[in-house]
Structures are given as C-alpha cells and as structure tokens.
Scaffold this active site. Structure first.
Site, PDB file in Angstrom:
ATOM      1  N   GLN A  44       0.830  -1.203   0.000  1.00  0.00           N
ATOM      2  CA  GLN A  44       0.000   0.000   0.000  1.00  0.00           C
ATOM      3  C   GLN A  44       0.865   1.254   0.000  1.00  0.00           C
ATOM      4  O   GLN A  44       2.077   1.195   0.219  1.00  0.00           O
ATOM      5  CB  GLN A  44      -0.910   0.007   1.228  1.00  0.00           C
ATOM      6  CG  GLN A  44      -0.159  -0.089   2.543  1.00  0.00           C
ATOM      7  CD  GLN A  44      -0.995  -0.646   3.662  1.00  0.00           C
ATOM      8  OE1 GLN A  44      -2.217  -0.595   3.656  1.00  0.00           O
ATOM      9  NE2 GLN A  44      -0.334  -1.204   4.686  1.00  0.00           N
ATOM     10  N   HIS A  84      -9.786   3.286  19.561  1.00  0.00           N
ATOM     11  CA  HIS A  84      -9.007   2.295  20.288  1.00  0.00           C
ATOM     12  C   HIS A  84      -9.605   2.010  21.665  1.00  0.00           C
ATOM     13  O   HIS A  84      -9.703   0.849  22.084  1.00  0.00           O
ATOM     14  CB  HIS A  84      -7.559   2.753  20.413  1.00  0.00           C
ATOM     15  CG  HIS A  84      -6.819   2.721  19.119  1.00  0.00           C
ATOM     16  ND1 HIS A  84      -5.978   3.740  18.710  1.00  0.00           N
ATOM     17  CD2 HIS A  84      -6.790   1.813  18.123  1.00  0.00           C
ATOM     18  CE1 HIS A  84      -5.466   3.445  17.526  1.00  0.00           C
ATOM     19  NE2 HIS A  84      -5.947   2.279  17.159  1.00  0.00           N
ATOM     20  N   ASP A 108      -0.267   0.309  13.923  1.00  0.00           N
ATOM     21  CA  ASP A 108       0.069   1.604  14.521  1.00  0.00           C
ATOM     22  C   ASP A 108       0.252   1.523  16.027  1.00  0.00           C
ATOM     23  O   ASP A 108       0.702   2.484  16.653  1.00  0.00           O
ATOM     24  CB  ASP A 108      -0.963   2.671  14.145  1.00  0.00           C
ATOM     25  CG  ASP A 108      -2.361   2.399  14.685  1.00  0.00           C
ATOM     26  OD1 ASP A 108      -2.507   1.659  15.673  1.00  0.00           O
ATOM     27  OD2 ASP A 108      -3.327   2.936  14.098  1.00  0.00           O
ATOM     28  N   GLU A 128       0.313  -8.120  11.839  1.00  0.00           N
ATOM     29  CA  GLU A 128       0.271  -7.004  10.892  1.00  0.00           C
ATOM     30  C   GLU A 128       0.856  -7.421   9.550  1.00  0.00           C
ATOM     31  O   GLU A 128       1.957  -7.972   9.483  1.00  0.00           O
ATOM     32  CB  GLU A 128       1.044  -5.811  11.472  1.00  0.00           C
ATOM     33  CG  GLU A 128       1.387  -4.707  10.499  1.00  0.00           C
ATOM     34  CD  GLU A 128       0.169  -4.053   9.870  1.00  0.00           C
ATOM     35  OE1 GLU A 128       0.182  -3.860   8.631  1.00  0.00           O
ATOM     36  OE2 GLU A 128      -0.787  -3.734  10.619  1.00  0.00           O
ATOM     37  N   ASP A 160       0.279 -12.181   6.775  1.00  0.00           N
ATOM     38  CA  ASP A 160      -1.159 -12.152   6.560  1.00  0.00           C
ATOM     39  C   ASP A 160      -1.882 -12.684   7.799  1.00  0.00           C
ATOM     40  O   ASP A 160      -1.578 -13.782   8.287  1.00  0.00           O
ATOM     41  CB  ASP A 160      -1.503 -13.014   5.341  1.00  0.00           C
ATOM     42  CG  ASP A 160      -2.920 -12.778   4.841  1.00  0.00           C
ATOM     43  OD1 ASP A 160      -3.844 -12.718   5.672  1.00  0.00           O
ATOM     44  OD2 ASP A 160      -3.090 -12.662   3.611  1.00  0.00           O
ATOM     45  N   ALA A 161      -2.839 -11.910   8.302  1.00  0.00           N
ATOM     46  CA  ALA A 161      -3.588 -12.327   9.491  1.00  0.00           C
ATOM     47  C   ALA A 161      -4.345 -13.624   9.257  1.00  0.00           C
ATOM     48  O   ALA A 161      -4.537 -14.412  10.192  1.00  0.00           O
ATOM     49  CB  ALA A 161      -4.553 -11.216   9.904  1.00  0.00           C
ATOM     50  N   ASP A 181      -8.239  -4.709  14.066  1.00  0.00           N
ATOM     51  CA  ASP A 181      -7.802  -3.320  13.850  1.00  0.00           C
ATOM     52  C   ASP A 181      -7.248  -3.229  12.434  1.00  0.00           C
ATOM     53  O   ASP A 181      -6.045  -3.055  12.216  1.00  0.00           O
ATOM     54  CB  ASP A 181      -6.759  -2.930  14.895  1.00  0.00           C
ATOM     55  CG  ASP A 181      -6.516  -1.427  14.942  1.00  0.00           C
ATOM     56  OD1 ASP A 181      -7.141  -0.703  14.141  1.00  0.00           O
ATOM     57  OD2 ASP A 181      -5.703  -0.988  15.770  1.00  0.00           O
TER      58      ASP A 181
END
Length: 311
Positions: A44, A84, A108, A128, A160-161, A181
C-alpha cells in the site's frame, strides 16, 4: 478586514494541500494539510500528514499528525483514542481476566497500547501484514503506540492475518480477546470480514472469549455494515454494536462486539481500575450511551435476531 481565502495560508507561508478521502460509495470528505512523509510498500501507499484543524500550534505540533493508507485516513494523534478505547476496553472489562490478546492488523500500536493497560494481560500478539506501517508510525508518530511495541508482553508478527489464524487453529492455541484493527472491509481486508473468517476466529477463542471490530459509517456504508453484522450474527450468539463520532472519519462510526457468552452491552463497570483512570473517551458513565443505537439507525444496526450457527 482580512481578505477571505478558499484555502487559508498557514502562518509559516505554507499553503496547505487538499486531501479527499472516500466516505462510502457516494460521498467523500476533505481536509487541508501537508504531507511530511510518504512511501510505498509492496502492499500500500503510506502517508504521514499534518492537519492544522486538529491543533492550533502549527505544522510542527505532532498533535496535528495523522496517517493515511491508500488515500484513506487511518488514525490521528488527536482522536485515535476514540476508536481504540471503544474497541478494547468494553470487551476487556466484560471479560474481566483476559490474558492472551490477538490484534489483527494494528500496526500503529494504538490497540496494543490500550490492551496493555489491563493488568490481567500476559501476551498481546499483533498480526500485521505490512512491516512498513509500524516502522513508519514509530518514526513519525511514536506517541500513537506510546511504547507498546517495546513492552515484553507484545509480539509483532509480520504476515497475513489469515495465515496466522489458520496456524493458530492448526496448533490448537486460544486467545481470550481478538481485536480487528484492520483497514476497511471493502478493500484488501474484505476476506477478513466474512462469515468463513469469523467462524475461524470463533474457533480460536477461549470459552469466554470475544471479538471487537470496526463496522464503518452506518450513514454512508449501510450495505457494508449490514453485511458484516449479518455475517457476525450467523456465527456468534451475541453481537452488540455501538456508535461514536470520530472527527478524522468525518462521521458517526460503528463498532461491534461478538461473543458466545460475553454480554458486553450490559457489563457496565462500577468503576475503572487505576490503569484506566486517564482514558479520554470511554468511561462507565458513557457506556450505556455508546450502546444506545438511535432509532434512525435501527434498520442498519438494530437488534436483528442472531442466526446462531454451531458449526
């Protein structure tokens, strides 16, 4: 009398750029700001942007700072605590003794920071996809994570989650709480918001476990929000949405909790532990209001019957 300007010039002489972000398929919103860093990863485009609307002290004031992924605002130092805190604390307090927390996405560090406030937590795993996200945040917005990645209870897993959840399922591991998230469900993260994936996450929860996730903008993304709620209700016995206003997202925002046993909506803490005394948005006195879905959104978020699936 000063001359009016369509785009005000900052006191330093810098003319802000205009940043437009999508708000559902038929709307968008715009901020004026200035890019201070940009890079592209294999996954990205990442930008760090200063937005003077979030602070009066000038471009160098990091309270103005936000980040974007592929043209969408993700979080700002001014208001990231809203999502959050609302995602993490109602669920963690309802559980009462969560030791293992899995955060899907979360590069983050904001959700990790909030989870670590709970004394019961022994481990937080952050799955992440993009290593460039935590690297960029730690360099340009370190206050967002506030040291969460340095805590010995935190493990950052890059990948990859979906693969992480599959491996967890294969190994028979369990988590008490899973926090989604992630980026919005209409992009690369779409496969992590469907019934099949929710069923896998349910299978890695401990017996009293639960999940929290962002649904999106119910006013502007009604079809997407309803689709996710339908998928959740086909898997979990209890699915409970809440709403709150998030300035960076330009609208009322919806989140949800899903569990087979935790009734997050009615689990109102009498008081907060000392570690949560300084929260900026969530509090026991506001708990009921967050879960009070206004009538005009009942068709999108309302108490639709759960189609509980045991498989």
């Amino acid at each position: 009398m000063p001359a009016k300007r369509d785009v005000p010039t900052h006191e330093s002489g810098v003319v802000p750029s205009s940043y437009t972000a999508p708000l559902g398929p038929w709307a968008s919103y715009t901020f004026a700001g200035r890019t201070v860093f940009a890079t592209s990863s294999p996954h990205q485009h990442i930008e760090i942007v200063d937005l003077p609307t979030f602070g009066p002290l000038g471009w160098a004031n990091q309270a103005n700072r936000t980040y974007r992924l592929d043209g969408r605002f993700m979080a700002s130092l001014a208001d990231a605590h809203i999502c959050h805190e609302c995602m993490v604390h109602p669920l963690m307090l309802a559980h009462g003794d969560a030791e293992r927390v899995l955060i899907l996405g979360g590069g983050d560090g904001g959700s990790t920071r909030e989870a670590l406030r709970h004394a019961s937590v022994r481990e937080v795993v952050v799955a992440e996809l993009d290593a460039q996200v935590p690297a960029t945040i730690l360099q340009h917005m370190p206050a967002l994570a506030d040291g969460a990645f340095d805590d010995p209870r935190t493990t950052l897993v890059i990948g990859d989650a979906r693969d992480f959840v599959d491996a967890t399922l294969h190994n028979g591991n369990r988590f008490d709480v899973v926090i989604f998230d992630l980026t919005e469900a209409d992009g690369e993260a779409a496969p992590l918001h469907d019934r099949a994936f929710f069923a896998k996450v349910r299978a890695i929860l401990s017996p009293r476990g639960g999940i929290a996730l962002q649904l999106g903008a119910p006013w502007f993304e009604a079809a997407q929000v309803r689709c996710m709620l339908d998928a959740l209700r086909s898997v979990f016995a209890l699915v409970q949405p809440l709403t709150t206003y998030v300035p960076l997202y330009g609208t009322q925002w919806a989140l949800a909790f899903a569990s087979d046993s935790l009734d997050v909506r009615t689990s109102v803490p009498a008081s907060l532990p000392d570690s949560l005394r300084h929260l900026r948005h969530y509090s026991p006195s506001r708990h009921a209001a967050l879960f009070d879905i206004p009538p005009e959104l009942a068709a999108v978020l309302g108490n639709a019957p759960n189609r509980y699936a045991t498989g």
